[in-house]
Design a protein around this motif. Structure first.
Motif, PDB file in Angstrom:
ATOM      1  N   PRO A  43     -10.735  13.977  15.326  1.00  0.00           N
ATOM      2  CA  PRO A  43     -11.167  15.276  14.790  1.00  0.00           C
ATOM      3  C   PRO A  43     -10.359  16.429  15.384  1.00  0.00           C
ATOM      4  CG  PRO A  43     -13.074  13.921  15.308  1.00  0.00           C
ATOM      5  CD  PRO A  43     -11.878  13.185  15.831  1.00  0.00           C
ATOM      6  N   GLU A  44     -10.052  17.411  14.551  1.00  0.00           N
ATOM      7  CA  GLU A  44      -9.193  18.518  14.986  1.00  0.00           C
ATOM      8  C   GLU A  44      -9.769  19.254  16.183  1.00  0.00           C
ATOM      9  OE1 GLU A  44      -7.720  21.292  12.161  1.00  0.00           O
ATOM     10  OE2 GLU A  44      -6.891  19.745  10.829  1.00  0.00           O
ATOM     11  N   HIS A 228     -14.522   8.196  17.700  1.00  0.00           N
ATOM     12  CA  HIS A 228     -13.751   9.398  17.399  1.00  0.00           C
ATOM     13  C   HIS A 228     -12.269   9.096  17.184  1.00  0.00           C
ATOM     14  CE1 HIS A 228     -17.431  10.867  19.318  1.00  0.00           C
ATOM     15  NE2 HIS A 228     -17.246  12.004  18.689  1.00  0.00           N
ATOM     16  N   VAL A 273     -19.141  16.852  18.080  1.00  0.00           N
ATOM     17  CA  VAL A 273     -18.666  16.604  16.714  1.00  0.00           C
ATOM     18  C   VAL A 273     -19.651  15.712  15.972  1.00  0.00           C
ATOM     19  CG1 VAL A 273     -16.842  15.539  15.336  1.00  0.00           C
ATOM     20  CG2 VAL A 273     -16.246  16.900  17.355  1.00  0.00           C
ATOM     21  N   HIS A 278     -18.315  10.179   8.519  1.00  0.00           N
ATOM     22  CA  HIS A 278     -17.517   8.972   8.728  1.00  0.00           C
ATOM     23  C   HIS A 278     -18.397   7.721   8.721  1.00  0.00           C
ATOM     24  CE1 HIS A 278     -13.781  11.003   9.313  1.00  0.00           C
ATOM     25  NE2 HIS A 278     -14.157  11.623  10.413  1.00  0.00           N
TER      26      HIS A 278
END
Length: 370
Positions: A43-44, A228, A273, A278
Protein backbone atom coordinates in the motif's frame (compact mmCIF):
# COMPACT_ATOMS: atom_id res chain seq x y z
CA UNK A 1 31.35 -32.80 -0.74
CA UNK A 2 33.78 -29.98 0.03
CA UNK A 3 35.63 -30.82 3.26
CA UNK A 4 34.73 -27.48 4.85
CA UNK A 5 30.94 -27.94 4.56
CA UNK A 6 29.23 -28.71 7.88
CA UNK A 7 27.39 -32.00 8.31
CA UNK A 8 24.15 -30.23 9.33
CA UNK A 9 23.72 -28.89 5.79
CA UNK A 10 23.37 -32.42 4.41
CA UNK A 11 20.23 -33.20 6.43
CA UNK A 12 17.94 -31.23 4.09
CA UNK A 13 17.82 -30.14 0.44
CA UNK A 14 17.28 -26.78 -1.23
CA UNK A 15 13.65 -25.74 -1.49
CA UNK A 16 11.95 -27.43 -4.41
CA UNK A 17 9.91 -24.26 -4.89
CA UNK A 18 13.08 -22.47 -6.02
CA UNK A 19 13.56 -25.16 -8.67
CA UNK A 20 10.13 -24.36 -10.10
CA UNK A 21 11.03 -20.66 -10.12
CA UNK A 22 14.16 -21.55 -12.10
CA UNK A 23 11.97 -23.35 -14.65
CA UNK A 24 9.74 -20.28 -14.86
CA UNK A 25 12.67 -18.20 -16.05
CA UNK A 26 13.01 -20.46 -19.10
CA UNK A 27 9.37 -20.19 -20.23
CA UNK A 28 7.85 -17.46 -22.37
CA UNK A 29 4.63 -16.01 -20.93
CA UNK A 30 3.96 -18.83 -18.42
CA UNK A 31 0.77 -19.03 -16.38
CA UNK A 32 2.33 -18.67 -12.96
CA UNK A 33 0.21 -20.09 -10.14
CA UNK A 34 3.24 -21.05 -8.06
CA UNK A 35 4.14 -17.90 -6.16
CA UNK A 36 3.39 -17.67 -2.45
CA UNK A 37 2.98 -13.93 -2.18
CA UNK A 38 0.17 -11.45 -2.91
CA UNK A 39 -0.20 -10.10 -6.44
CA UNK A 40 -1.00 -6.58 -5.19
CA UNK A 41 1.69 -4.07 -4.28
CA UNK A 42 2.62 -2.66 -0.88
CA UNK A 43 0.00 0.00 0.00
CA UNK A 44 1.21 3.49 -0.89
CA UNK A 45 0.77 4.76 2.67
CA UNK A 46 3.19 2.06 3.85
CA UNK A 47 5.67 2.90 1.10
CA UNK A 48 5.45 6.58 2.05
CA UNK A 49 6.10 5.84 5.73
CA UNK A 50 9.25 3.86 4.90
CA UNK A 51 10.48 6.60 2.55
CA UNK A 52 9.84 9.21 5.25
CA UNK A 53 11.84 7.10 7.69
CA UNK A 54 14.74 6.81 5.25
CA UNK A 55 14.71 10.54 4.46
CA UNK A 56 14.35 11.28 8.16
CA UNK A 57 17.59 9.49 8.98
CA UNK A 58 16.04 6.39 10.56
CA UNK A 59 18.52 4.09 8.86
CA UNK A 60 20.63 2.79 11.72
CA UNK A 61 20.10 -0.34 13.76
CA UNK A 62 16.89 -0.30 15.71
CA UNK A 63 16.78 -1.78 19.21
CA UNK A 64 16.97 -5.55 18.91
CA UNK A 65 13.39 -5.85 20.13
CA UNK A 66 12.16 -3.35 17.50
CA UNK A 67 11.17 0.30 17.45
CA UNK A 68 9.12 1.30 20.48
CA UNK A 69 6.06 2.71 18.63
CA UNK A 70 5.57 -0.51 16.64
CA UNK A 71 6.04 -2.74 19.68
CA UNK A 72 3.59 -0.63 21.70
CA UNK A 73 0.96 -0.69 18.94
CA UNK A 74 1.30 -4.47 18.65
CA UNK A 75 1.27 -4.91 22.42
CA UNK A 76 -2.05 -3.06 22.67
CA UNK A 77 -3.58 -5.07 19.82
CA UNK A 78 -2.37 -8.36 21.31
CA UNK A 79 -3.55 -7.47 24.83
CA UNK A 80 -7.08 -6.84 23.52
CA UNK A 81 -7.18 -10.31 21.97
CA UNK A 82 -5.28 -12.20 24.66
CA UNK A 83 -5.45 -10.50 28.08
CA UNK A 84 -2.79 -12.76 29.58
CA UNK A 85 -0.83 -11.72 32.65
CA UNK A 86 2.50 -12.56 31.04
CA UNK A 87 2.74 -11.85 27.30
CA UNK A 88 5.41 -9.81 25.53
CA UNK A 89 6.18 -9.08 21.87
CA UNK A 90 9.23 -8.31 19.75
CA UNK A 91 9.91 -7.58 16.09
CA UNK A 92 11.65 -10.35 14.15
CA UNK A 93 13.40 -10.34 10.79
CA UNK A 94 10.37 -11.73 8.99
CA UNK A 95 8.30 -14.63 10.24
CA UNK A 96 11.04 -16.95 9.02
CA UNK A 97 13.37 -15.25 11.48
CA UNK A 98 10.74 -15.68 14.16
CA UNK A 99 10.48 -19.40 13.39
CA UNK A 100 14.24 -19.84 13.54
CA UNK A 101 14.53 -17.99 16.85
CA UNK A 102 11.60 -19.93 18.33
CA UNK A 103 13.14 -23.28 17.47
CA UNK A 104 16.64 -22.25 18.59
CA UNK A 105 15.19 -21.05 21.87
CA UNK A 106 13.06 -24.08 22.75
CA UNK A 107 14.30 -27.16 20.87
CA UNK A 108 17.32 -29.13 22.09
CA UNK A 109 19.09 -31.74 19.93
CA UNK A 110 16.96 -34.89 20.00
CA UNK A 111 13.73 -33.09 20.95
CA UNK A 112 10.72 -34.08 18.86
CA UNK A 113 8.43 -31.51 17.25
CA UNK A 114 4.99 -32.49 15.95
CA UNK A 115 3.37 -30.81 12.93
CA UNK A 116 0.87 -31.78 10.24
CA UNK A 117 1.77 -33.32 6.89
CA UNK A 118 1.42 -31.48 4.46
CA UNK A 119 3.67 -28.80 6.00
CA UNK A 120 5.40 -25.53 5.20
CA UNK A 121 8.76 -26.47 3.65
CA UNK A 122 10.82 -24.66 6.29
CA UNK A 123 9.58 -26.67 9.27
CA UNK A 124 11.62 -29.88 8.91
CA UNK A 125 14.65 -28.01 7.56
CA UNK A 126 14.79 -25.57 10.48
CA UNK A 127 14.31 -28.39 12.98
CA UNK A 128 17.13 -30.44 11.48
CA UNK A 129 19.42 -27.39 11.49
CA UNK A 130 18.83 -27.12 15.23
CA UNK A 131 19.18 -30.86 15.88
CA UNK A 132 15.46 -31.38 16.46
CA UNK A 133 13.50 -34.39 15.24
CA UNK A 134 10.58 -33.63 12.90
CA UNK A 135 7.45 -35.71 13.59
CA UNK A 136 5.01 -35.22 10.70
CA UNK A 137 1.44 -36.35 11.44
CA UNK A 138 -0.52 -37.42 8.36
CA UNK A 139 -3.62 -35.26 7.84
CA UNK A 140 -4.83 -36.66 4.51
CA UNK A 141 -7.35 -36.59 2.90
CA UNK A 142 -9.11 -33.56 4.46
CA UNK A 143 -6.08 -31.91 6.16
CA UNK A 144 -7.98 -31.32 9.42
CA UNK A 145 -6.28 -30.76 12.77
CA UNK A 146 -7.11 -34.01 14.57
CA UNK A 147 -6.26 -33.90 18.29
CA UNK A 148 -6.32 -37.69 18.50
CA UNK A 149 -3.61 -38.02 15.85
CA UNK A 150 -1.54 -35.36 17.64
CA UNK A 151 -1.97 -37.13 20.98
CA UNK A 152 -0.95 -40.47 19.45
CA UNK A 153 2.30 -38.92 18.17
CA UNK A 154 3.39 -37.64 21.61
CA UNK A 155 6.34 -39.42 23.22
CA UNK A 156 8.53 -38.63 26.24
CA UNK A 157 10.80 -36.71 23.82
CA UNK A 158 8.06 -34.43 22.47
CA UNK A 159 9.02 -30.80 23.12
CA UNK A 160 6.74 -28.83 20.82
CA UNK A 161 3.60 -28.88 18.71
CA UNK A 162 3.85 -26.57 15.70
CA UNK A 163 0.55 -25.38 14.21
CA UNK A 164 -0.12 -23.45 11.00
CA UNK A 165 -3.65 -22.18 10.37
CA UNK A 166 -4.61 -21.02 7.78
CA UNK A 167 -2.13 -23.48 6.35
CA UNK A 168 0.45 -23.49 3.61
CA UNK A 169 0.15 -25.46 1.27
CA UNK A 170 -3.49 -26.54 1.75
CA UNK A 171 -5.25 -23.30 2.72
CA UNK A 172 -7.23 -25.34 5.25
CA UNK A 173 -8.14 -23.55 8.49
CA UNK A 174 -8.49 -25.30 11.81
CA UNK A 175 -11.81 -24.87 13.59
CA UNK A 176 -12.10 -23.19 16.96
CA UNK A 177 -12.91 -26.56 18.54
CA UNK A 178 -9.87 -28.24 16.94
CA UNK A 179 -7.53 -25.47 18.09
CA UNK A 180 -9.00 -25.52 21.60
CA UNK A 181 -8.51 -29.29 21.87
CA UNK A 182 -4.86 -29.14 20.80
CA UNK A 183 -4.18 -26.09 23.00
CA UNK A 184 -5.57 -27.93 26.03
CA UNK A 185 -3.60 -31.08 25.15
CA UNK A 186 -0.36 -29.08 25.00
CA UNK A 187 -1.12 -27.46 28.35
CA UNK A 188 -1.97 -30.81 29.93
CA UNK A 189 1.26 -32.42 28.69
CA UNK A 190 3.41 -29.32 29.34
CA UNK A 191 4.46 -29.21 25.68
CA UNK A 192 5.40 -25.96 23.95
CA UNK A 193 2.77 -24.77 21.46
CA UNK A 194 4.04 -22.67 18.54
CA UNK A 195 1.39 -21.16 16.26
CA UNK A 196 2.44 -19.87 12.83
CA UNK A 197 -0.27 -17.33 11.98
CA UNK A 198 1.25 -15.48 9.02
CA UNK A 199 -1.98 -15.98 7.02
CA UNK A 200 -4.28 -14.88 9.86
CA UNK A 201 -5.70 -11.95 7.87
CA UNK A 202 -6.48 -14.14 4.86
CA UNK A 203 -9.48 -15.77 6.49
CA UNK A 204 -12.64 -16.13 4.42
CA UNK A 205 -15.26 -18.05 6.38
CA UNK A 206 -16.18 -16.95 9.90
CA UNK A 207 -13.72 -15.45 12.35
CA UNK A 208 -10.03 -16.25 12.79
CA UNK A 209 -9.18 -18.28 15.90
CA UNK A 210 -5.84 -18.81 17.63
CA UNK A 211 -4.80 -21.45 20.15
CA UNK A 212 -3.49 -18.57 22.25
CA UNK A 213 -7.12 -18.00 23.29
CA UNK A 214 -7.10 -21.36 25.08
CA UNK A 215 -3.48 -21.75 26.22
CA UNK A 216 -1.76 -18.68 27.66
CA UNK A 217 1.69 -20.21 27.09
CA UNK A 218 1.22 -20.32 23.30
CA UNK A 219 3.97 -18.65 21.27
CA UNK A 220 2.52 -16.88 18.21
CA UNK A 221 4.35 -15.87 15.04
CA UNK A 222 2.80 -13.34 12.67
CA UNK A 223 3.91 -10.49 10.45
CA UNK A 224 3.26 -8.11 7.59
CA UNK A 225 4.81 -10.04 4.70
CA UNK A 226 1.67 -11.65 3.30
CA UNK A 227 -1.07 -9.32 4.53
CA UNK A 228 0.53 -6.15 3.16
CA UNK A 229 2.61 -7.70 0.32
CA UNK A 230 5.78 -6.78 2.26
CA UNK A 231 7.56 -10.09 1.65
CA UNK A 232 10.87 -8.39 0.85
CA UNK A 233 10.75 -6.01 3.82
CA UNK A 234 11.37 -8.72 6.45
CA UNK A 235 9.16 -7.53 9.31
CA UNK A 236 7.54 -10.17 11.49
CA UNK A 237 6.70 -10.35 15.18
CA UNK A 238 6.52 -12.96 17.90
CA UNK A 239 4.50 -12.83 21.11
CA UNK A 240 4.39 -15.18 24.06
CA UNK A 241 5.56 -15.62 27.66
CA UNK A 242 8.11 -12.94 28.57
CA UNK A 243 10.94 -15.32 29.51
CA UNK A 244 10.67 -17.07 26.13
CA UNK A 245 10.65 -13.71 24.34
CA UNK A 246 13.71 -12.49 26.29
CA UNK A 247 15.62 -15.60 25.29
CA UNK A 248 14.69 -15.14 21.64
CA UNK A 249 15.96 -11.57 21.84
CA UNK A 250 19.26 -12.81 23.27
CA UNK A 251 19.69 -15.01 20.19
CA UNK A 252 18.49 -12.26 17.82
CA UNK A 253 21.26 -10.00 19.15
CA UNK A 254 23.85 -12.44 17.84
CA UNK A 255 22.11 -13.42 14.59
CA UNK A 256 19.69 -11.08 12.81
CA UNK A 257 20.48 -8.10 15.13
CA UNK A 258 17.15 -6.44 14.23
CA UNK A 259 14.57 -6.11 11.50
CA UNK A 260 15.33 -3.31 8.99
CA UNK A 261 14.46 -0.04 10.71
CA UNK A 262 12.78 1.81 7.78
CA UNK A 263 10.61 -1.24 7.14
CA UNK A 264 9.49 -1.22 10.78
CA UNK A 265 8.20 2.34 10.37
CA UNK A 266 6.37 1.13 7.28
CA UNK A 267 4.87 -1.70 9.33
CA UNK A 268 3.68 0.79 11.94
CA UNK A 269 1.76 2.64 9.22
CA UNK A 270 0.52 -0.71 7.86
CA UNK A 271 -1.37 -1.31 11.09
CA UNK A 272 -3.66 1.57 10.07
CA UNK A 273 -4.35 0.28 6.53
CA UNK A 274 -7.72 -1.34 5.83
CA UNK A 275 -7.19 -4.61 3.97
CA UNK A 276 -10.87 -5.46 3.59
CA UNK A 277 -10.93 -4.91 -0.17
CA UNK A 278 -7.99 -7.23 -0.80
CA UNK A 279 -9.39 -9.95 1.46
CA UNK A 280 -12.78 -9.84 -0.26
CA UNK A 281 -11.03 -10.01 -3.64
CA UNK A 282 -9.06 -13.07 -2.59
CA UNK A 283 -12.20 -14.74 -1.27
CA UNK A 284 -13.74 -14.16 -4.71
CA UNK A 285 -10.67 -15.66 -6.40
CA UNK A 286 -10.83 -18.64 -4.03
CA UNK A 287 -14.47 -19.26 -4.96
CA UNK A 288 -13.83 -18.79 -8.67
CA UNK A 289 -10.98 -21.32 -8.82
CA UNK A 290 -12.61 -23.83 -6.44
CA UNK A 291 -15.92 -23.76 -8.32
CA UNK A 292 -14.10 -24.23 -11.63
CA UNK A 293 -12.03 -27.22 -10.48
CA UNK A 294 -13.99 -29.02 -7.76
CA UNK A 295 -16.03 -31.07 -10.24
CA UNK A 296 -12.91 -32.60 -11.82
CA UNK A 297 -10.34 -32.61 -8.98
CA UNK A 298 -10.46 -33.77 -5.38
CA UNK A 299 -9.87 -30.56 -3.39
CA UNK A 300 -10.33 -29.63 0.26
CA UNK A 301 -11.89 -26.16 0.10
CA UNK A 302 -9.46 -23.68 1.65
CA UNK A 303 -10.81 -21.42 4.36
CA UNK A 304 -7.83 -19.08 4.29
CA UNK A 305 -4.39 -18.21 2.89
CA UNK A 306 -4.28 -18.20 -0.94
CA UNK A 307 -3.52 -21.82 -1.76
CA UNK A 308 -5.34 -24.94 -2.89
CA UNK A 309 -3.94 -28.46 -2.73
CA UNK A 310 -5.74 -30.64 -5.30
CA UNK A 311 -5.09 -34.33 -5.79
CA UNK A 312 -3.41 -35.10 -9.10
CA UNK A 313 -5.42 -37.27 -11.54
CA UNK A 314 -2.40 -39.55 -12.04
CA UNK A 315 -0.30 -41.52 -9.55
CA UNK A 316 2.47 -38.91 -9.20
CA UNK A 317 1.87 -35.27 -8.32
CA UNK A 318 5.44 -34.45 -9.38
CA UNK A 319 4.91 -36.05 -12.81
CA UNK A 320 1.63 -34.18 -13.20
CA UNK A 321 3.41 -30.88 -12.46
CA UNK A 322 6.01 -31.69 -15.13
CA UNK A 323 3.16 -32.20 -17.62
CA UNK A 324 1.57 -28.90 -16.53
CA UNK A 325 4.87 -27.04 -16.99
CA UNK A 326 5.14 -28.49 -20.50
CA UNK A 327 1.82 -26.74 -21.17
CA UNK A 328 3.11 -23.45 -19.71
CA UNK A 329 1.45 -23.73 -16.29
CA UNK A 330 3.65 -23.30 -13.23
CA UNK A 331 2.37 -25.06 -10.10
CA UNK A 332 4.22 -26.72 -7.20
CA UNK A 333 4.48 -30.49 -6.66
CA UNK A 334 2.96 -31.64 -3.40
CA UNK A 335 5.92 -33.81 -2.41
CA UNK A 336 7.84 -30.63 -1.58
CA UNK A 337 5.42 -30.18 1.33
CA UNK A 338 4.76 -33.80 2.18
CA UNK A 339 5.97 -37.37 2.42
CA UNK A 340 3.34 -38.17 -0.22
CA UNK A 341 3.57 -37.55 -3.97
CA UNK A 342 -0.12 -37.33 -4.73
CA UNK A 343 -1.09 -33.65 -4.82
CA UNK A 344 0.02 -30.26 -6.15
CA UNK A 345 -0.26 -26.68 -4.89
CA UNK A 346 -2.01 -23.84 -6.68
CA UNK A 347 -1.63 -20.23 -5.57
CA UNK A 348 -4.64 -18.07 -6.42
CA UNK A 349 -2.66 -14.92 -5.58
CA UNK A 350 -2.71 -14.02 -9.27
CA UNK A 351 -4.68 -11.91 -11.72
CA UNK A 352 -8.08 -13.11 -12.89
CA UNK A 353 -6.67 -13.52 -16.39
CA UNK A 354 -3.87 -15.79 -15.13
CA UNK A 355 -6.30 -17.77 -13.01
CA UNK A 356 -8.69 -18.33 -15.92
CA UNK A 357 -5.84 -19.49 -18.18
CA UNK A 358 -4.58 -21.80 -15.42
CA UNK A 359 -8.04 -23.23 -14.78
CA UNK A 360 -8.48 -23.95 -18.50
CA UNK A 361 -5.18 -25.87 -18.59
CA UNK A 362 -6.01 -27.84 -15.44
CA UNK A 363 -9.48 -28.73 -16.69
CA UNK A 364 -7.97 -29.99 -19.95
CA UNK A 365 -5.60 -32.19 -17.91
CA UNK A 366 -8.20 -33.54 -15.51
CA UNK A 367 -8.62 -36.82 -17.35
CA UNK A 368 -5.17 -38.01 -16.34
CA UNK A 369 -2.02 -38.57 -18.38
CA UNK A 370 -1.63 -36.26 -21.37
Amino acid sequence: MHPWIADRTTTFDSSGIRKVFDLAAKLKDPVNLSIGQPDFDVPEAVQDAAIEAIRGGKNAYSPTQGIAPLREALRQEIAEKYPHEDRDVFISSGTSGGLMLSILTMVNPGDEVIFLDPFFVMYPALLKMCGGVPVAVDSYPDFRLDVNKIAAAITPRTKMILLNSPANPTGVTASEAELKAVAELAAEKNIALLSDEIYSRFFYDGEFASPASYNDQTIVIDGFSKSHAMTGWRVGYVHGPSEIIRTMLKIQQYTFVCAPQPAQWGALRAMEVNLGGHIEDYKRKRDMVFDALSDCYEIAKPGGAFYMFPKAPIDSGAKFVEQAIERGLLIIPGNIFSSRDSHFRISFAASDEQLKRGVDILRSMAGGSV
